[in-house]
Design a protein around this motif. Structure first.
Motif, PDB file in Angstrom:
ATOM      1  N   ALA A 104    -111.595  10.480  20.043  1.00 13.99           N
ATOM      2  CA  ALA A 104    -111.824  10.310  21.480  1.00 13.99           C
ATOM      3  C   ALA A 104    -111.237  11.456  22.289  1.00 13.99           C
ATOM      4  O   ALA A 104    -110.282  12.110  21.887  1.00 13.99           O
ATOM      5  CB  ALA A 104    -111.222   8.985  21.942  1.00 13.99           C
ATOM      6  N   GLY A 132    -115.549  10.450  25.327  1.00  7.75           N
ATOM      7  CA  GLY A 132    -115.244   9.256  24.550  1.00  7.75           C
ATOM      8  C   GLY A 132    -113.867   8.732  24.910  1.00  7.75           C
ATOM      9  O   GLY A 132    -112.897   9.498  24.941  1.00  7.75           O
ATOM     10  N   SER A 134    -116.606   5.806  16.077  1.00  9.27           N
ATOM     11  CA  SER A 134    -116.318   7.243  16.110  1.00  9.27           C
ATOM     12  C   SER A 134    -117.560   8.127  16.280  1.00  9.27           C
ATOM     13  O   SER A 134    -117.517   9.113  17.011  1.00  9.27           O
ATOM     14  CB  SER A 134    -115.503   7.671  14.883  1.00  9.27           C
ATOM     15  OG  SER A 134    -116.184   7.376  13.700  1.00  9.27           O
ATOM     16  N   ALA A 165    -110.959   5.911  23.938  1.00  7.04           N
ATOM     17  CA  ALA A 165    -110.491   4.964  22.925  1.00  7.04           C
ATOM     18  C   ALA A 165    -109.405   4.083  23.515  1.00  7.04           C
ATOM     19  O   ALA A 165    -108.606   4.525  24.341  1.00  7.04           O
ATOM     20  CB  ALA A 165    -109.956   5.705  21.709  1.00  7.04           C
ATOM     21  N   LEU A 195    -118.365   7.897  19.987  1.00  7.95           N
ATOM     22  CA  LEU A 195    -117.331   8.566  20.777  1.00  7.95           C
ATOM     23  C   LEU A 195    -117.536  10.080  20.749  1.00  7.95           C
ATOM     24  O   LEU A 195    -117.364  10.768  21.754  1.00  7.95           O
ATOM     25  CB  LEU A 195    -115.943   8.219  20.244  1.00  7.95           C
ATOM     26  CG  LEU A 195    -115.457   6.786  20.474  1.00  7.95           C
ATOM     27  CD1 LEU A 195    -114.206   6.499  19.653  1.00  7.95           C
ATOM     28  CD2 LEU A 195    -115.175   6.525  21.945  1.00  7.95           C
ATOM     29  N   THR A 217    -107.548   8.654  25.702  1.00  8.91           N
ATOM     30  CA  THR A 217    -107.028   7.405  25.135  1.00  8.91           C
ATOM     31  C   THR A 217    -106.306   6.628  26.226  1.00  8.91           C
ATOM     32  O   THR A 217    -105.498   7.201  26.965  1.00  8.91           O
ATOM     33  CB  THR A 217    -106.052   7.685  23.973  1.00  8.91           C
ATOM     34  OG1 THR A 217    -106.728   8.429  22.963  1.00  8.91           O
ATOM     35  CG2 THR A 217    -105.545   6.391  23.374  1.00  8.91           C
TER      36      THR A 217
END
Length: 695
Positions: free
Chosen positions: A616, A602, A593, A604, A596, A619
């Protein structure tokens, strides 16, 4: 279910369902059912005609038989499938567009001129009032331009031009609202919670139960690294909570007794007992929608520049109109400038391009929280992979439990699972799953569990200190020892596995060997990312040098770092950014984290820790990593489309102004061509980028 086969070719059926009418919900249920059939490759359902088209690979009879037994009430459809279909929204706006066009051309064809003129004059008041209000605030923006164009046309008695301008403006508003609502709704739903299990406090014990069993008034326990599942009041504990998913604020907020917490926020440090107020965060969806709509920070810089440029161009358009009239003394030529403005198209086409790209990303199971992040993906030169759960599969498995004289395999695995089940990590899940497969049930035998990010877990069982975690945590930090008689056994631990160390009272009790299989597509992804313009592919992991080197070699990564802490990952990213490179970070764990958050974007992986998904910017819900490459191409195509739109708008409208000032076309024609080109560019901006890229 009664149905008729209306048309059939090999591999495709068109079916009509015999019923009075098909509701939007019924259409969604039927589509869900058809897509669930094993030999169906594609299905579409048309609720207006109660028809469906089904493409299949083999065994036509299987589809026929399934449809004969089909009943709407028998199909259990997940709530999110019905909520996110968008069928009703699309139908509503399609009807709006058709109705607007029919009314406009119907009035022109059948209403007498005086009635039509009175109607258009009355309708123009809305646009003129918007322009006046804009001027009253000291702003000269698009509403002023629209009001001037419509007002001058009405003043000259040219109601046809005024009507056409208002009609095309209305069409543009419907298209923008439609795309915006669909994209924002899809994004908000994808950001909504999907919490299945929670820790319920019952008689001083923590019991793992289904989230659906929780009712207002229950007390749930949330451990560090987990998402808060419900709106509620803190009953006990103190913690730092990251509320960025709702408020956009970067810094975590301290929460203690009697403070209110919200579903979807992330507990970064500490532990809380929460008295539930709203089950499943009843108001969370509306909060997310509001955040997305209000958050300027989510816009890409290209999009923002285009919108600001649009507003700045309005005074120049007005000045050009006045100057043309002063030079030529020709009202028609002056109107030709007024009827053609750059700002309308810039303000409409750019947001539609970005929102359509976010919607298209959703089709590939990619959730993007704003256009800003697509721009960052397009411009990134460095990509950093965490190893576990990204380059390797998110489902590691326990292959062996090696004991060192302090208990048998099952007993030590039971203790490890009892500790690990409280915390979100793929390795922890592997231990818990292994215990379940062996039927090793347990009661909560330990005291308070402490989790040290990227290191391990410590607690007490029967006044004995128990720790589980990495080599560095167990041997370097906690100074645990291996009994001399087991040293040779310890040195012969299988090297092909990742190791999780369990110690009791400063002595090694067991090593849990976990297979962390490499994703089949990992090497291809690294190669394809380089082909897509990524210059520097980096792997960072908390694993040993031996494991990291083996994985890096297999996937073709030259730069890798082993035994790194979360802050070291974030530090590397900060150095890359300081060197002027935009960085993508891909991770799946609680220890990812910080990195990110530090990166320009970031990403995820969906199977990872909830905190990683919340922190993030993007995703990926897909089962493999190929969507990262798809995301890269989609982002680059979006930037290309925005720049193409910009040049098209400038070129087309400049040409129309020159033609109008030169007297080659009438203001009515200028207005029509301008609005038609704006509409055409906006409609083109709604097309899928990936399909366009392939053509």
């Amino acid at each position: 279910m009664k149905f008729i086969i209306k048309h059939e070719i090999k591999g495709r059926l068109r079916i009509h369902f015999v019923q009075e009418r098909m509701s939007y919900e019924e259409a969604d249920i039927l589509l869900y059912f058809l897509n669930g059939l094993s030999n169906v490759t594609e299905a579409k359902v048309y609720e207006r005609t109660a028809d469906a088209t089904v493409s299949y690979t083999e065994d036509r009879q299987k589809i026929i038989q399934a449809l004969k037994t089909f009943r709407y009430e028998d199909i259990q459809v997940p709530a999110n499938v019905l909520e996110s279909s968008g069928r009703e929204l699309n139908a509503k706006y399609q009807e709006k567009l058709i109705l607007k066009a029919l009314l406009h051309y119907g009035r022109n064809a059948f209403l007498p001129y005086p009635v039509r003129a009175a109607y258009i004059a009355l309708k123009s008041v809305k646009y003129i009032w918007k322009g006046v209000r804009c001027l009253a605030k000291g702003k000269i923006e698009v509403p002023v331009l629209d009001a001037t164009a419509i007002g001058v046309s009405i003043f000259r008695g040219d109601v046809k031009t005024a009507g056409s301008v208002m009609f095309l403006l209305g069409i543009g508003e419907i298209l923008e609202e439609w795309t915006h609502k669909k994209s924002v709704g899809d994004l908000a739903r994808s950001m909504s919670l999907d919490v299945k299990k929670v820790w319920l406090k019952r008689e001083e014990q923590e019991v793992l139960v289904d989230a659906s069993e929780i009712e207002p008034g229950d007390v749930v326990v949330v451990h560090m690294g987990n998402v808060i599942p419900f709106d509620g009041e803190v009953a006990a504990g103190e913690a730092m909570v990251n509320q960025a998913s709702l408020t956009g604020e970067a810094q975590p907020v301290r929460k203690q007794k009697y403070k209110y917490v919200y579903a979807g926020t992330v507990l970064e440090e500490g532990e809380l007992e929460i008295k539930v107020k709203a089950v499943m965060g009843a108001t969370r969806f509306e909060k997310i929608v509001a955040m997305i709509e209000d958050s300027e920070k989510l816009k890409s810089s290209v999009e923002s520049k285009a919108e600001h440029l649009a507003d700045r161009l309005v005074p120049y358009t007005l000045a050009g109109t006045v100057l043309t009239w002063l030079v030529t003394r020709n009202t028609m030529k002056a109107l030709a400038v007024l009827m053609v403005d750059f700002s309308c198209a810039l303000k409409l086409a750019m947001p539609i391009s970005v929102l359509s790209a976010i919607r298209e990303a959703g089709q590939y199971k990619i959730t993007v929280k704003g256009g800003k992040y697509l721009e960052a993906v397009a411009e990134a030169k460095t990509i950093v992979f965490d190893k576990t759960g990204t380059l390797t599969k998110a489902t590691p498995t326990v292959k062996e439990v090696v004991t060192f004289g302090l208990g048998n395999e099952d007993e030590l695995l039971r203790i490890a699972a009892c500790l690990e089940e409280h915390f979100p990590h793929s390795m922890a899940k592997a231990v818990v799953d292994a215990a379940k497969k062996k039927g090793l049930d347990h009661e909560e035998m330990h005291s308070k569990v402490n989790y040290i990010v990227a290191h391990g877990i410590s607690s007490y069982i029967e006044e004995k200190k128990v720790i589980i975690g990495s080599y560095h945590f167990v041997f370097d930090d906690e100074k645990c020892q291996v009994r001399p008689e087991y040293r040779e056994k310890f040195d012969r631990l299988p090297e092909e596995y990742s190791h999780l160390y369990l110690a009791v009272d400063q002595e090694l009790a067991a090593v849990i060997c976990i297979e962390d299989p490499l994703r089949e597509e990992a090497a291809d992804i690294v190669r394809e990312l380089r082909e897509a313009g990524i210059e520097n592919v980096v792997m960072m992991t908390g694993d040993s040098e031996r494991t990291a080197a083996a994985i890096a070699r297999k996937v073709g990564i030259e730069e890798y770092y082993s035994e790194v802490l979360p802050e070291e990952k974030a530090g590397f990213i900060e150095k890359e950014k300081a060197a002027g490179r935009k960085v993508i970070m891909i991770g799946d764990g609680i220890n990812d984290s910080p990195a990110l958050s530090a990166s320009n974007v970031g990403i995820a992986i969906s199977d990872g820790a909830e905190i990683a998904r919340e922190v993030a910017d993007i995703t990926i819900m897909a089962s493999d990593l190929h969507e990262i490459v798809t995301l890269r191409y989609l982002s680059r195509s979006l930037m290309k489309r925005i720049h193409t739109n910009y040049h098209s708008i400038i070129g087309i409208n400049a040409a129309l102004i020159l033609l109008g000032v030169g007297g080659l076309i009438q203001p009515t024609t200028s207005a029509l061509l301008h609005n038609m080109s704006t509409l055409a560019i906006s409609l083109k901006s709604m097309k899928n980028l990936i399909e366009e890229e392939k053509l």
